[in-house]
Design a protein around this motif. Structure first.
Motif, PDB file in Angstrom:
ATOM      1  N   THR A  86     -33.241  15.337  14.722  1.00 15.86           N
ATOM      2  CA  THR A  86     -34.060  14.244  15.129  1.00 15.86           C
ATOM      3  C   THR A  86     -34.857  14.851  16.235  1.00 15.86           C
ATOM      4  O   THR A  86     -35.937  14.227  16.587  1.00 15.86           O
ATOM      5  N   SER A  90     -38.256  14.704  18.044  1.00 16.84           N
ATOM      6  CA  SER A  90     -38.925  14.555  17.884  1.00 16.84           C
ATOM      7  C   SER A  90     -39.212  14.207  19.349  1.00 16.84           C
ATOM      8  O   SER A  90     -40.437  13.630  20.155  1.00 16.84           O
ATOM      9  N   CYS A  94     -42.795  14.103  20.640  1.00 16.94           N
ATOM     10  CA  CYS A  94     -43.833  13.351  21.787  1.00 16.94           C
ATOM     11  C   CYS A  94     -44.222  12.984  23.063  1.00 16.94           C
ATOM     12  O   CYS A  94     -45.080  13.004  23.506  1.00 16.94           O
ATOM     13  N   LEU A 173     -38.971  13.480  11.890  1.00 18.76           N
ATOM     14  CA  LEU A 173     -40.485  14.011  12.317  1.00 18.76           C
ATOM     15  C   LEU A 173     -41.403  13.435  12.678  1.00 18.76           C
ATOM     16  O   LEU A 173     -42.248  12.863  13.496  1.00 18.76           O
ATOM     17  N   SER A 176     -42.112  10.032  14.091  1.00 25.84           N
ATOM     18  CA  SER A 176     -41.272   9.543  14.691  1.00 25.84           C
ATOM     19  C   SER A 176     -42.190   9.463  16.549  1.00 25.84           C
ATOM     20  O   SER A 176     -41.737   8.862  17.215  1.00 25.84           O
ATOM     21  N   GLN A 230     -35.923   7.399  21.009  1.00 33.36           N
ATOM     22  CA  GLN A 230     -35.479   8.158  20.464  1.00 33.36           C
ATOM     23  C   GLN A 230     -34.124   8.149  19.646  1.00 33.36           C
ATOM     24  O   GLN A 230     -34.062   8.268  18.554  1.00 33.36           O
TER      25      GLN A 230
END
Length: 299
Positions: A86, A90, A94, A173, A176, A230
């Protein structure tokens, strides 16, 4: 050494107004972050149950963690698996969505930013996934798959120890696009547009070349900040597992380090042992964050 302290003192005297403005934050940070970390590290070498005074036990808590506690090893494995999947996904999600949204007109960009950031605004919004992944025939996903003839019996998405961790990854996710997403958008807004004009003169011909040679180098501080956020979020996952799957999860299949620390600290009140777990998690996250900073080092 003395010369360094003298230079530091001269620097403080020279910029005393700036240090004075930073002082309130420094006091709060030191009181509520630095001191608890130091106290937790000290307690990790003790046997402490909140009621009685701490009793020094040396490295026993750490020996117990790695040599006797099989559940901790399971939590460690689950946490690394969760973070390694993840975390990068993620992060790049982003960055990608922030880049796409940044190319849109201001009003549309503001609306889509709010839309993408919405899942991170509410701590309990992930409960809608209990309906989607419900383990009976009334669950949304089971109903769709059964109507299409893909499955004949409902799947226990959140109760099956073989798949529930991967279901949590999907939910994580979805949630996120938070602080890192906003940081990337803010970074894109600060790029000097004249750099793209200069790049066109130097031979840059498409948007992908602009992204690689101009955009990403210009927002390296935001890239580092987003990566740290993250990584920290992926290693600190706990609430989603406890709320959707239960605590403890079936066969500890979705048990994480934070949940293990919560178990010993908030339920069993073995604060020394819980502090040892916290120290291990702290060392893991700091080590990985340092690696990320070296990988994405600003010029």
């Amino acid at each position: 050494m003395r010369g360094k302290f003298e230079d530091l003192w001269k620097e403080i005297k020279k910029n005393k107004e700036s240090y004075f403005l930073v002082l309130p934050y420094f006091i709060l940070f030191f009181t509520f972050t630095v001191i608890p970390v130091i106290v937790g590290a000290i307690l990790s070498f003790t046997n402490y149950n909140v009621i009685q005074m701490p009793r020094f036990v040396g490295w026993n808590n750490y020996k117990r963690l790695f040599l006797e506690d099989d559940v901790f090893l399971t939590a460690l494995q689950n946490t690394f698996k969760f973070a390694l999947i993840t975390g990068p996904l993620s992060y790049f999600a982003c960055l990608f969505f922030a880049w796409l949204i940044n190319e849109l007109p201001p009003k549309i960009r503001a609306f889509l930013t709010l839309l993408f950031y919405a899942p991170a605004l509410s701590s309990a919004i992930f409960f809608i996934w209990t309906y989607i992944f419900s383990g009976d025939v009334y669950g949304l996903l089971n109903g769709i798959l059964m109507n299409l003839g893909i499955i004949k019996e409902p799947i226990y998405w959140l109760q099956d120890s073989r798949i529930n961790l991967y279901v949590l990854m999907v939910i994580q996710l979805w949630m996120s696009l938070g602080t890192s997403f906003l940081a990337f958008i803010a970074g894109f807004q600060t790029i000097d547009r004249s750099l793209y004009e200069a790049g066109a003169v130097d031979g840059i011909r498409n948007r992908w070349q602009e992204l690689w040679y101009i955009t990403l180098p210009s927002i390296k501080p935001q890239l580092i900040f987003g990566a740290i956020m993250q990584v920290t979020a992926s290693f600190a996952v706990a609430d989603i597992s406890a709320q959707l799957i239960g605590f403890p999860s079936p066969l500890y299949s979705a048990h994480t380090i934070v949940l293990h620390m919560w178990d010993y600290g908030s339920i069993r009140y073995e604060m020394g042992y819980a502090s040892a777990i916290a120290v291990i998690l702290f060392l893991i996250t700091v080590s990985i964050n340092q690696g990320v900073r070296k990988l994405i080092r600003p010029d």
